[in-house]
Design an enzyme around this catalytic site. Structure first.
Site, PDB file in Angstrom:
ATOM      1  N   HIS A  31      36.757  38.804  30.348  1.00 47.75           N
ATOM      2  CA  HIS A  31      37.423  40.289  30.966  1.00 47.75           C
ATOM      3  C   HIS A  31      36.116  41.080  31.534  1.00 47.75           C
ATOM      4  CE1 HIS A  31      40.062  43.280  31.427  1.00 47.75           C
ATOM      5  NE2 HIS A  31      39.980  44.084  30.159  1.00 47.75           N
ATOM      6  N   HIS A  77      45.061  34.899  37.294  1.00 47.31           N
ATOM      7  CA  HIS A  77      45.295  36.471  36.785  1.00 47.31           C
ATOM      8  C   HIS A  77      46.287  36.233  35.519  1.00 47.31           C
ATOM      9  CE1 HIS A  77      46.050  40.614  36.091  1.00 47.31           C
ATOM     10  NE2 HIS A  77      45.057  40.861  36.636  1.00 47.31           N
ATOM     11  N   ASP A 132      37.856  40.190  40.249  1.00 51.87           N
ATOM     12  CA  ASP A 132      36.243  39.696  39.881  1.00 51.87           C
ATOM     13  C   ASP A 132      35.714  38.758  40.864  1.00 51.87           C
ATOM     14  OD1 ASP A 132      36.351  41.166  37.132  1.00 51.87           O
ATOM     15  OD2 ASP A 132      37.881  39.581  36.738  1.00 51.87           O
TER      16      ASP A 132
END
Length: 197
Positions: A31, A77, A132
């Site tokens: 995360h 995701h 990310d």
């Protein structure tokens, strides 16, 4: 992060302690540390292959990563089943302001190479890049090179919204939150059903 903060806050803990608990929960590689993991992986690609990596070399490196039992960080995701819109926004920004950055150029090549490989694997529900895949590279480009600090930025950027929700929860007198408990039998049945689906 929000769930941890609100759960700890529901016990009427000091807001500072709530944020500390949330940031500690956030600081895992799946995360809050995800963009750090992506940046470190991208740098390892460049260290091993150089900055002028070809598409074929990159495919080889991706397959090598997957065959070693690791994932390609920055792709997939938990909820989305398409390219993360935050990735798309960051990509537009990078194309405009840092098109010559070697790390960004590698991110662009990964965008072309990784989804077809993950699709070919057949195990991945979402082979597309997430936020990310880009964010660590952007932070690095603009001088935030201490990747361990990325989680702090992640948490601070959410603190105002979460803090206001904590205040509303207290103003409304919402009850103590407890995570749902399940038995091993329930869990085994759930997994069997999911595997059969």
């Amino acid at each position: 992060m929000i769930f941890i903060l609100l759960q700890v806050g529901s016990a009427l803990s000091d807001p500072y302690l709530c944020f500390a608990a949330a940031l500690n929960g956030l600081a895992g590689p799946l995360h809050g540390l995800a963009n750090q993991e992506v940046l470190l992986w991208i740098k390892s690609v460049m260290d091993e292959t150089g900055s002028n990596i070809t598409t074929d070399q990159l495919k080889e490196y991706v397959w090598k990563t997957l065959k070693s039992g690791k994932v390609v960080p920055g792709f997939g995701h938990g909820v989305l089943r398409k390219t993360d819109p935050r990735y798309s926004c960051q990509r537009e920004f990078a194309l405009k302001y840092l098109p010559e950055d070697p790390l960004f150029q590698l991110v662009s090549k990964l965008y072309e190479v990784v989804p077809p490989i993950l699709t070919e694997l057949g195990k991945v529900k979402n082979p597309w890049p997430n936020v990310d895949a880009h964010s660590g590279v952007l932070l690095n480009h603009f001088g935030l090179s201490e990747a361990r600090y990325f989680t702090v930025l992640f948490g601070v950027s959410r603190s105002i919204g979460i803090g206001s929700q904590l205040i509303w929860d207290r103003a409304l007198g919402l009850p103590l939150e407890r995570p749902k408990s399940v038995t091993m039998e329930w869990l085994e049945n759930y997994c069997r059903k999911a595997a059969a689906a």
